[in-house]
Motif scaffolding. Structure first.
Motif, PDB file in Angstrom:
ATOM      1  N   ALA A 168      49.097 -52.437  47.231  1.00  0.00           N
ATOM      2  CA  ALA A 168      47.860 -52.896  47.859  1.00  0.00           C
ATOM      3  C   ALA A 168      46.636 -52.413  47.088  1.00  0.00           C
ATOM      4  O   ALA A 168      45.706 -53.183  46.812  1.00  0.00           O
ATOM      5  CB  ALA A 168      47.806 -52.418  49.307  1.00  0.00           C
ATOM      6  N   GLY A 174      46.497 -54.001  43.645  1.00  0.00           N
ATOM      7  CA  GLY A 174      46.419 -55.449  43.747  1.00  0.00           C
ATOM      8  C   GLY A 174      44.989 -55.931  43.780  1.00  0.00           C
ATOM      9  O   GLY A 174      44.691 -57.072  43.407  1.00  0.00           O
ATOM     10  N   GLN A 175      44.088 -55.063  44.237  1.00  0.00           N
ATOM     11  CA  GLN A 175      42.649 -55.361  44.234  1.00  0.00           C
ATOM     12  C   GLN A 175      41.931 -54.139  43.687  1.00  0.00           C
ATOM     13  O   GLN A 175      41.108 -53.526  44.373  1.00  0.00           O
ATOM     14  CB  GLN A 175      42.162 -55.688  45.649  1.00  0.00           C
ATOM     15  CG  GLN A 175      42.894 -56.849  46.300  1.00  0.00           C
ATOM     16  CD  GLN A 175      42.387 -57.138  47.693  1.00  0.00           C
ATOM     17  OE1 GLN A 175      41.293 -57.668  47.875  1.00  0.00           O
ATOM     18  NE2 GLN A 175      43.179 -56.772  48.693  1.00  0.00           N
ATOM     19  N   ARG A 176      42.254 -53.774  42.460  1.00  0.00           N
ATOM     20  CA  ARG A 176      41.850 -52.488  41.897  1.00  0.00           C
ATOM     21  C   ARG A 176      40.344 -52.338  41.750  1.00  0.00           C
ATOM     22  O   ARG A 176      39.849 -51.198  41.676  1.00  0.00           O
ATOM     23  CB  ARG A 176      42.544 -52.256  40.561  1.00  0.00           C
ATOM     24  CG  ARG A 176      42.221 -53.232  39.470  1.00  0.00           C
ATOM     25  CD  ARG A 176      43.048 -52.938  38.217  1.00  0.00           C
ATOM     26  NE  ARG A 176      42.799 -51.609  37.707  1.00  0.00           N
ATOM     27  CZ  ARG A 176      43.737 -50.838  37.146  1.00  0.00           C
ATOM     28  NH1 ARG A 176      44.979 -51.252  37.079  1.00  0.00           N
ATOM     29  NH2 ARG A 176      43.429 -49.663  36.666  1.00  0.00           N
ATOM     30  N   ARG A 177      39.596 -53.413  41.691  1.00  0.00           N
ATOM     31  CA  ARG A 177      38.145 -53.298  41.536  1.00  0.00           C
ATOM     32  C   ARG A 177      37.431 -53.119  42.872  1.00  0.00           C
ATOM     33  O   ARG A 177      36.230 -52.860  42.910  1.00  0.00           O
ATOM     34  CB  ARG A 177      37.594 -54.538  40.825  1.00  0.00           C
ATOM     35  CG  ARG A 177      38.134 -54.736  39.411  1.00  0.00           C
ATOM     36  CD  ARG A 177      37.921 -53.518  38.541  1.00  0.00           C
ATOM     37  NE  ARG A 177      38.524 -53.659  37.218  1.00  0.00           N
ATOM     38  CZ  ARG A 177      38.669 -52.673  36.356  1.00  0.00           C
ATOM     39  NH1 ARG A 177      38.291 -51.455  36.682  1.00  0.00           N
ATOM     40  NH2 ARG A 177      39.225 -52.889  35.177  1.00  0.00           N
ATOM     41  N   LYS A 178      38.188 -53.259  43.963  1.00  0.00           N
ATOM     42  CA  LYS A 178      37.577 -53.080  45.277  1.00  0.00           C
ATOM     43  C   LYS A 178      37.706 -51.636  45.736  1.00  0.00           C
ATOM     44  O   LYS A 178      38.599 -50.904  45.304  1.00  0.00           O
ATOM     45  CB  LYS A 178      38.243 -54.001  46.302  1.00  0.00           C
ATOM     46  CG  LYS A 178      37.953 -55.467  46.099  1.00  0.00           C
ATOM     47  CD  LYS A 178      38.485 -56.293  47.265  1.00  0.00           C
ATOM     48  CE  LYS A 178      38.109 -57.757  47.111  1.00  0.00           C
ATOM     49  NZ  LYS A 178      38.585 -58.567  48.269  1.00  0.00           N
ATOM     50  N   SER A 236      38.634 -51.539  51.391  1.00  0.00           N
ATOM     51  CA  SER A 236      38.901 -52.982  51.378  1.00  0.00           C
ATOM     52  C   SER A 236      40.309 -53.292  50.888  1.00  0.00           C
ATOM     53  O   SER A 236      41.036 -54.071  51.508  1.00  0.00           O
ATOM     54  CB  SER A 236      37.884 -53.698  50.489  1.00  0.00           C
ATOM     55  OG  SER A 236      36.575 -53.554  51.002  1.00  0.00           O
ATOM     56  N   SER A 237      40.707 -52.679  49.765  1.00  0.00           N
ATOM     57  CA  SER A 237      42.020 -52.994  49.204  1.00  0.00           C
ATOM     58  C   SER A 237      43.158 -52.530  50.110  1.00  0.00           C
ATOM     59  O   SER A 237      44.239 -53.124  50.116  1.00  0.00           O
ATOM     60  CB  SER A 237      42.167 -52.374  47.813  1.00  0.00           C
ATOM     61  OG  SER A 237      42.080 -50.960  47.869  1.00  0.00           O
ATOM     62  N   LYS A 287      42.904 -52.416  53.425  1.00  0.00           N
ATOM     63  CA  LYS A 287      42.541 -52.832  54.781  1.00  0.00           C
ATOM     64  C   LYS A 287      43.756 -53.160  55.631  1.00  0.00           C
ATOM     65  O   LYS A 287      43.837 -52.783  56.808  1.00  0.00           O
ATOM     66  CB  LYS A 287      41.605 -54.042  54.717  1.00  0.00           C
ATOM     67  CG  LYS A 287      41.043 -54.459  56.076  1.00  0.00           C
ATOM     68  CD  LYS A 287      40.026 -55.582  55.913  1.00  0.00           C
ATOM     69  CE  LYS A 287      39.439 -55.975  57.263  1.00  0.00           C
ATOM     70  NZ  LYS A 287      38.427 -57.069  57.116  1.00  0.00           N
ATOM     71  N   ARG A 320      37.838 -46.154  44.244  1.00  0.00           N
ATOM     72  CA  ARG A 320      38.709 -47.243  43.811  1.00  0.00           C
ATOM     73  C   ARG A 320      40.036 -46.671  43.324  1.00  0.00           C
ATOM     74  O   ARG A 320      40.114 -45.510  42.932  1.00  0.00           O
ATOM     75  CB  ARG A 320      38.031 -48.056  42.715  1.00  0.00           C
ATOM     76  CG  ARG A 320      36.812 -48.838  43.209  1.00  0.00           C
ATOM     77  CD  ARG A 320      36.103 -49.566  42.083  1.00  0.00           C
ATOM     78  NE  ARG A 320      35.060 -50.455  42.591  1.00  0.00           N
ATOM     79  CZ  ARG A 320      33.850 -50.066  42.964  1.00  0.00           C
ATOM     80  NH1 ARG A 320      33.517 -48.778  42.887  1.00  0.00           N
ATOM     81  NH2 ARG A 320      32.972 -50.945  43.420  1.00  0.00           N
TER      82      ARG A 320
END
Length: 288
Positions: A218, A221-225, A229-230, A232, A250
């Motif tokens: 997780a 998968g959204q490493r820049r968030k 958020s990533s 959540k 991050r």
């Protein structure tokens, strides 16, 4: 074993198959160096995956390894590999897909893994050996350089990600050797590198490792968030707070200990307490 590897290939009319990700390492000086990084074996068995024409196999048979088990998917190489048997009973050749093999049925007791892995299955095989039920004594594996750097990367490195966290949670990992594309036949489009991994005594148990895989999937998968958020779907900011991690951070800056704390919080496992009598760190499930 009087013929050179190239002569063996020519005699059998063999060439590398692109579909199998094959690139042959024919220089025995290089394969001997890899085996030195992997050893000493002290008579323990060694498993080699994807031996192809047997360049690394020859070096293993020269070493202090006990039984040498070869797992080769390409049936074209089975006769050639069998020719390397010197009659001492050390060599076993298994025609199989290593992704589906049960290593505990190939060897008894602790065994080492030493392989020049096919590029197209290197990462899945590493994850299998790190997270599966069978634990090798050590792993000395050649990958394309980009994958090797991902295994040993540290927080803040461009290559740092899920593979680094999982690998380093389970094993001490060190990049020990670089090889240029020109060392192989045919030369690949990328450079290669060898990583040596030794399983940690304090590696996560199955439950914690499963949670670590979920959290890292997780987070990266959204490493820049930001983690709030990533992560959540796994608890977001509340999960981070339970683990003592800033929700505004991050994934790329969280170290191994931080990810283990997140995994314990996600799985409902108490964070480890410092031992008071020299004993092992305790990890207990929270009561619900």
């Amino acid at each position: 074993m009087d013929l050179t590897l190239r002569e063996h290939l020519d005699a059998h009319g063999l060439a590398a198959k692109k579909s199998f990700g094959q690139h042959f390492l024919l220089d025995l000086n290089v394969t001997r160096k890899i085996v030195r990084f992997a050893g000493p074996f002290e008579g323990r068995p060694v498993i080699e995956v994807g031996p192809g024409p047997g360049g690394l196999t020859r070096a293993l048979l020269e070493s202090d390894a006990g039984k040498v088990v070869l797992v080769e998917k390409d049936p074209r190489f089975i006769p050639l590999l069998n020719e390397l048997d010197d009659g001492a009973g050390r060599l076993t050749v298994v025609e199989a897909d290593a992704l589906n093999v049960r290593e505990d049925q190939l060897v008894e007791g602790p065994a080492h893994l030493v392989s020049n892995l096919p590029y197209n299955v290197g990462t899945p095989l590493l994850i299998k050996w790190l997270t599966g039920p069978w634990t090798p004594a050590s792993l000395t594996l050649m990958f394309q350089k980009e994958v090797a750097e991902r295994v040993v990367a540290r927080p803040g490195d461009d290559a740092y990600g899920r593979l680094a966290v999982i690998s380093q949670a389970v094993a001490e990992a060190k990049l020990v050797m670089h090889l240029p594309a020109a060392a192989f036949t045919p030369p690949p489009k990328v450079a290669s590198a060898v990583v040596h991994l030794v399983p940690r005594e304090d590696r996560p148990d199955r439950e914690l490792l499963k949670a670590l895989e979920r959290v890292t999937a997780a987070a990266f998968g959204q490493r820049r968030k930001m983690l709030r958020s990533s992560l959540k779907q796994l608890g977001g900011a509340e999960l981070c707070e339970k683990a003592g991690i800033s929700p505004e951070d991050r994934a790329e800056v969280i170290d191994l200990d931080g990810f283990l704390r997140l995994a314990r919080a996600f799985a409902g496992i108490e964070q480890p307490t410092a031992p008071t009598d020299g004993g092992a760190v305790l990890m207990r499930r929270k009561k619900t």
